[in-house]
Design an enzyme around this catalytic site. Structure first.
Site, PDB file in Angstrom:
ATOM      1  N   SER A   9      -1.571  -3.678   5.699  1.00  0.00           N
ATOM      2  CA  SER A   9      -2.080  -4.784   4.889  1.00  0.00           C
ATOM      3  C   SER A   9      -3.252  -5.455   5.597  1.00  0.00           C
ATOM      4  CB  SER A   9      -0.971  -5.806   4.638  1.00  0.00           C
ATOM      5  OG  SER A   9       0.169  -5.164   4.107  1.00  0.00           O
ATOM      6  N   GLN A  43       9.600  -2.194  16.172  1.00  0.00           N
ATOM      7  CA  GLN A  43      10.404  -2.979  15.220  1.00  0.00           C
ATOM      8  C   GLN A  43      11.615  -2.164  14.752  1.00  0.00           C
ATOM      9  OE1 GLN A  43       8.827  -5.453  11.827  1.00  0.00           O
ATOM     10  NE2 GLN A  43       9.248  -3.578  10.688  1.00  0.00           N
ATOM     11  N   HIS A  58       0.870  -1.187   0.000  1.00  0.00           N
ATOM     12  CA  HIS A  58       0.000   0.000   0.000  1.00  0.00           C
ATOM     13  C   HIS A  58       0.901   1.228   0.000  1.00  0.00           C
ATOM     14  CE1 HIS A  58       1.095   0.105   4.202  1.00  0.00           C
ATOM     15  NE2 HIS A  58       0.543  -1.081   4.404  1.00  0.00           N
ATOM     16  N   GLU A  59       0.287   2.400   0.090  1.00  0.00           N
ATOM     17  CA  GLU A  59       1.072   3.633  -0.012  1.00  0.00           C
ATOM     18  C   GLU A  59       2.106   3.775   1.113  1.00  0.00           C
ATOM     19  OE1 GLU A  59       1.355   5.908  -2.355  1.00  0.00           O
ATOM     20  OE2 GLU A  59      -0.081   4.824  -3.606  1.00  0.00           O
ATOM     21  N   GLY A  64       9.209   1.633   8.476  1.00  0.00           N
ATOM     22  CA  GLY A  64       8.174   2.612   8.776  1.00  0.00           C
ATOM     23  C   GLY A  64       8.025   2.833  10.267  1.00  0.00           C
ATOM     24  N   GLN A  65       7.686   4.057  10.633  1.00  0.00           N
ATOM     25  CA  GLN A  65       7.417   4.355  12.047  1.00  0.00           C
ATOM     26  C   GLN A  65       6.158   3.643  12.520  1.00  0.00           C
ATOM     27  OE1 GLN A  65       7.205   8.526  13.430  1.00  0.00           O
ATOM     28  NE2 GLN A  65       5.913   7.727  15.098  1.00  0.00           N
ATOM     29  N   VAL A 105       2.090   6.597   6.986  1.00  0.00           N
ATOM     30  CA  VAL A 105       1.149   7.055   5.954  1.00  0.00           C
ATOM     31  C   VAL A 105      -0.247   6.601   6.373  1.00  0.00           C
ATOM     32  CG1 VAL A 105       0.509   6.920   3.522  1.00  0.00           C
ATOM     33  CG2 VAL A 105       2.928   6.925   4.182  1.00  0.00           C
ATOM     34  N   HIS A 162       4.004   1.324   2.315  1.00  0.00           N
ATOM     35  CA  HIS A 162       5.194   0.643   1.795  1.00  0.00           C
ATOM     36  C   HIS A 162       5.852   1.476   0.701  1.00  0.00           C
ATOM     37  CE1 HIS A 162       2.663  -3.021   2.962  1.00  0.00           C
ATOM     38  NE2 HIS A 162       3.754  -3.165   3.702  1.00  0.00           N
ATOM     39  N   ASP A 169       5.613   0.612  12.585  1.00  0.00           N
ATOM     40  CA  ASP A 169       6.108  -0.451  13.468  1.00  0.00           C
ATOM     41  C   ASP A 169       7.274   0.124  14.271  1.00  0.00           C
ATOM     42  OD1 ASP A 169       4.688  -3.129  12.385  1.00  0.00           O
ATOM     43  OD2 ASP A 169       5.095  -1.778  10.728  1.00  0.00           O
TER      44      ASP A 169
HETATM   45  P1  AMP Z   1       4.981  -5.056   6.526  1.00  0.00           P
HETATM   46  O1  AMP Z   1       4.778  -5.436   5.102  1.00  0.00           O
HETATM   47  O2  AMP Z   1       3.721  -4.844   7.293  1.00  0.00           O
HETATM   48  O3  AMP Z   1       5.984  -5.941   7.230  1.00  0.00           O
HETATM   49  O4  AMP Z   1       5.663  -3.615   6.492  1.00  0.00           O
HETATM   50  C1  AMP Z   1       6.854  -3.401   5.783  1.00  0.00           C
HETATM   51  C2  AMP Z   1       7.397  -2.052   6.151  1.00  0.00           C
HETATM   52  O5  AMP Z   1       6.451  -1.049   5.789  1.00  0.00           O
HETATM   53  C3  AMP Z   1       7.660  -1.884   7.650  1.00  0.00           C
HETATM   54  O6  AMP Z   1       8.875  -1.188   7.847  1.00  0.00           O
HETATM   55  C4  AMP Z   1       6.472  -1.076   8.098  1.00  0.00           C
HETATM   56  O7  AMP Z   1       6.741  -0.294   9.247  1.00  0.00           O
HETATM   57  C5  AMP Z   1       6.236  -0.201   6.893  1.00  0.00           C
HETATM   58  N1  AMP Z   1       4.864   0.295   6.895  1.00  0.00           N
HETATM   59  C6  AMP Z   1       3.726  -0.446   7.023  1.00  0.00           C
HETATM   60  N2  AMP Z   1       2.646   0.356   7.051  1.00  0.00           N
HETATM   61  C7  AMP Z   1       3.101   1.627   6.958  1.00  0.00           C
HETATM   62  C8  AMP Z   1       2.478   2.911   6.940  1.00  0.00           C
HETATM   63  N3  AMP Z   1       1.154   3.044   7.039  1.00  0.00           N
HETATM   64  N4  AMP Z   1       3.260   4.000   6.811  1.00  0.00           N
HETATM   65  C9  AMP Z   1       4.616   3.871   6.711  1.00  0.00           C
HETATM   66  N5  AMP Z   1       5.265   2.699   6.727  1.00  0.00           N
HETATM   67  C10 AMP Z   1       4.525   1.587   6.854  1.00  0.00           C
END
Ligand code: AMP
Length: 285
Positions: A189, A156, A37-38, A150-151, A179, A40, A153
């Site tokens: 997701s 993490q 999504h946006e 991303g902040q 975002v 990522h 998480d």
């Molecule tokens: P994930 O696919 O959920 O493991 O996320 C992959 C990366 O995208 C991680 O570093 C997340 O923190 C980041 N991320 C997920 N959602 C967002 C968001 N809404 N805004 C910014 N970064 C995000």
């Protein structure tokens, strides 16, 4: 834009990235579990702005899911992801199968320290062990100059920063802002699991963070008072169940009593059985 090249084996990955690194290119990596999504894509944009070459990694990492969590039903749509990455100009995607990443005899794990203990650590035992292990493996596979997280998480990112410093990894860790959808819900997701009605109720997470900011701006300094008011907002949504609402030190993640310096407000809430997390930094004027 041309579709990105999709690589699934470690040998092909090293063959593709090695020459670029030797040529002195700055390589950025964006680790994701797909269903992009946006949020990522903001990481992809940041990497493309700061690096000569960006590798997007798509891998639903089984070791960071606990028993009974959503590993099996986690959304997977590689073709849609590739279309989005193509539109961002990404040239290389590493999307390995599980067996390429974890051999049958895999038996070595990264055990993060204190910063992995509270918040998510209490509610998802073993989660950060899985995260730290896969990220270290990814760093060793790609040897990037920079990695983008991303902040969203927050904890993490802190665990990864700590690991990178402690294990002397020559990699810059970049953390990008959250975002959000237009109504404030942090993109995730997992939002796709929500029914339309639950999706509307899920705005209580962002509303509770906004209330915390307003209370601090209005002079409230008591962490427990702020947390209690946040819980009230969240529980106004039918069926919301709180894993935690916490006001903590942004570096140690230890609870604070007073908000008289920058403080992390972090929360994890289940709505319609979907677990959502969000956070913001509360600043004091
Ligand atoms: P994930 O696919 O959920 O493991 O996320 C992959 C990366 O995208 C991680 O570093 C997340 O923190 C980041 N991320 C997920 N959602 C967002 C968001 N809404 N805004 C910014 N970064 C995000």
């Amino acid at each position: 834009m041309d579709p990105p090249r999709v690589i699934t084996t470690l040998d092909d990955l090293r063959a593709a990235v090695g020459p670029l690194r030797r040529a002195g290119w700055r390589v950025g990596v964006v680790p994701t579990m797909g269903a992009l999504h946006e949020g990522h894509l903001s990481l992809v944009h940041a990497s493309r702005a700061e690096c000569d070459f960006t590798v997007a990694w798509i891998f639903v990492n089984p070791s960071q899911f606990g028993p009974g969590e959503d590993y099996a039903r986690y959304p997977r749509d590689l073709q849609a992801d590739l279309d989005k990455l193509a539109a961002c100009g990404v040239e290389l995607v590493f999307a390995p199968a599980e067996g390429e990443v974890y051999g049958p005899e895999h038996d070595t794990w990264v055990e993060p320290g204190a910063v992995a203990g509270p918040l998510e650590g209490e509610h998802r035992p073993g989660h950060f062990r899985g995260v730290a292990t896969i990220v270290l493996k990814l760093f060793n596979m790609i040897a990037p100059d920079a990695a983008y997280f991303g902040q969203k998480d927050y904890q993490q990112a802190l665990v990864i920063r700590r690991m990178t410093a402690d294990l002397d990894l020559p990699i810059e860790i970049r953390v990008c802002p959250i975002v959000r959808e237009s109504d404030g819900l942090a993109m995730s997701s997992r939002n796709a699991y929500l029914s339309p009605a639950a999706r509307r109720r899920a705005t209580v997470l962002w509303k509770s963070l906004c209330l915390a900011k307003e209370l601090v701006a209005g002079g409230e300094r008591g962490a427990e008072t702020i947390a209690r008011r946040m819980r009230e907002v969240i529980l106004s949504a039918e069926d919301a169940r709180i894993d935690y609402v916490a006001l903590v030190d942004p570096e140690t993640l230890q609870q604070v009593e007073r908000v008289d310096r920058p403080t992390l407000a972090a929360l994890a809430v289940r709505i319609e059985n979907t677990r959502l997390i969000d956070n913001c930094i509360l600043t004091v004027e």
